[in-house]
Scaffold this motif. Structure first.
Motif, PDB file in Angstrom:
ATOM      1  N   GLY A 166       0.756  -1.239   0.000  1.00 18.62           N
ATOM      2  CA  GLY A 166       0.000   0.000   0.000  1.00 18.62           C
ATOM      3  C   GLY A 166       0.789   1.293   0.000  1.00 18.62           C
ATOM      4  N   TRP A 167       2.093   1.226  -0.226  1.00 16.16           N
ATOM      5  CA  TRP A 167       2.854   2.471  -0.310  1.00 16.16           C
ATOM      6  C   TRP A 167       2.339   3.266  -1.507  1.00 16.16           C
ATOM      7  CZ3 TRP A 167       8.311   3.595   1.500  1.00 16.16           C
ATOM      8  CH2 TRP A 167       8.521   3.042   2.756  1.00 16.16           C
ATOM      9  N   ARG A 168       2.307   4.588  -1.380  1.00 11.31           N
ATOM     10  CA  ARG A 168       1.726   5.469  -2.401  1.00 11.31           C
ATOM     11  C   ARG A 168       2.782   6.395  -2.987  1.00 11.31           C
ATOM     12  NH1 ARG A 168      -3.944   6.401  -1.923  1.00 11.31           N
ATOM     13  NH2 ARG A 168      -4.822   4.831  -0.543  1.00 11.31           N
ATOM     14  N   TYR A 169       2.643   6.616  -4.299  1.00 11.85           N
ATOM     15  CA  TYR A 169       3.530   7.511  -5.026  1.00 11.85           C
ATOM     16  C   TYR A 169       2.678   8.376  -5.959  1.00 11.85           C
ATOM     17  CZ  TYR A 169       6.874   4.035  -3.473  1.00 11.85           C
ATOM     18  OH  TYR A 169       7.617   3.174  -2.700  1.00 11.85           O
ATOM     19  N   ARG A 170       2.858   9.710  -5.851  1.00  9.97           N
ATOM     20  CA  ARG A 170       2.114  10.612  -6.728  1.00  9.97           C
ATOM     21  C   ARG A 170       2.553  10.391  -8.169  1.00  9.97           C
ATOM     22  NH1 ARG A 170       3.195  15.067  -2.518  1.00  9.97           N
ATOM     23  NH2 ARG A 170       5.087  15.303  -3.763  1.00  9.97           N
ATOM     24  N   LEU A 171       1.562  10.301  -9.065  1.00  7.05           N
ATOM     25  CA  LEU A 171       1.884  10.090 -10.472  1.00  7.05           C
ATOM     26  C   LEU A 171       2.655  11.259 -11.059  1.00  7.05           C
ATOM     27  CD1 LEU A 171      -1.443   8.544 -11.818  1.00  7.05           C
ATOM     28  CD2 LEU A 171       0.624   7.356 -11.068  1.00  7.05           C
ATOM     29  N   VAL A 172       2.375  12.473 -10.632  1.00  8.65           N
ATOM     30  CA  VAL A 172       2.977  13.655 -11.244  1.00  8.65           C
ATOM     31  C   VAL A 172       4.459  13.807 -10.940  1.00  8.65           C
ATOM     32  CG1 VAL A 172       0.820  14.935 -11.422  1.00  8.65           C
ATOM     33  CG2 VAL A 172       2.229  15.181  -9.383  1.00  8.65           C
ATOM     34  N   ASP A 173       4.915  13.320  -9.766  1.00 10.21           N
ATOM     35  CA  ASP A 173       6.321  13.519  -9.427  1.00 10.21           C
ATOM     36  C   ASP A 173       6.987  12.314  -8.757  1.00 10.21           C
ATOM     37  OD1 ASP A 173       5.237  13.605  -6.868  1.00 10.21           O
ATOM     38  OD2 ASP A 173       5.783  15.699  -6.495  1.00 10.21           O
ATOM     39  N   GLY A 174       6.248  11.225  -8.553  1.00 11.53           N
ATOM     40  CA  GLY A 174       6.814  10.008  -7.967  1.00 11.53           C
ATOM     41  C   GLY A 174       7.061  10.080  -6.471  1.00 11.53           C
ATOM     42  N   ARG A 175       6.710  11.184  -5.829  1.00 11.43           N
ATOM     43  CA  ARG A 175       6.974  11.376  -4.399  1.00 11.43           C
ATOM     44  C   ARG A 175       5.850  10.782  -3.553  1.00 11.43           C
ATOM     45  NH1 ARG A 175      11.749  11.594  -5.043  1.00 11.43           N
ATOM     46  NH2 ARG A 175      12.084  12.222  -2.917  1.00 11.43           N
TER      47      ARG A 175
END
Length: 103
Positions: A66-75
């Motif tokens: 369930g770790w999350r990464y923003r699509l726009v910047d990978g953060r």
């Protein structure tokens, strides 16, 4: 950077990732309407396949833990010091999904 055709836009489902190859790299690509995003395919937590992730609130959610990464910047939305590499991605006039990757 070399440009690679990695998919056709109609082959990508909204809100769901897909694993693709771009040169010698394995990437996760995502489509949200007319926008496409490309991230490294490996979650930094435990190596999960981000290309198998669902998208929630603009983030790829690793299917393993369930770790999350923003699509726009990978953060990470929880800790912006944590993230995966992103690549410039776009849809051309023919409907091909292209990604810039370093050599």
């Amino acid at each position: 950077m070399p440009v690679h055709v990695v998919a056709r836009v109609e082959d990508l489902r909204d809100w769901r990732g897909r694993v693709v190859r771009a040169g010698d790299r394995e990437l996760a690509v995502f489509r949200q309407g007319d926008d496409v995003y490309a991230l490294d395919n490996v979650c930094i937590h435990n190596g999960g396949p981000l290309g198998e992730a669902d998208v929630e609130d603009g983030c790829a959610v690793c299917p393993w833990h369930g770790w999350r990464y923003r699509l726009v910047d990978g953060r990470s939305p929880l800790n912006p010091d944590v993230g995966v590499r992103t690549y410039r991605a776009w849809i051309d006039e023919r409907g091909d999904v292209l990604v810039d990757v370093p050599t």
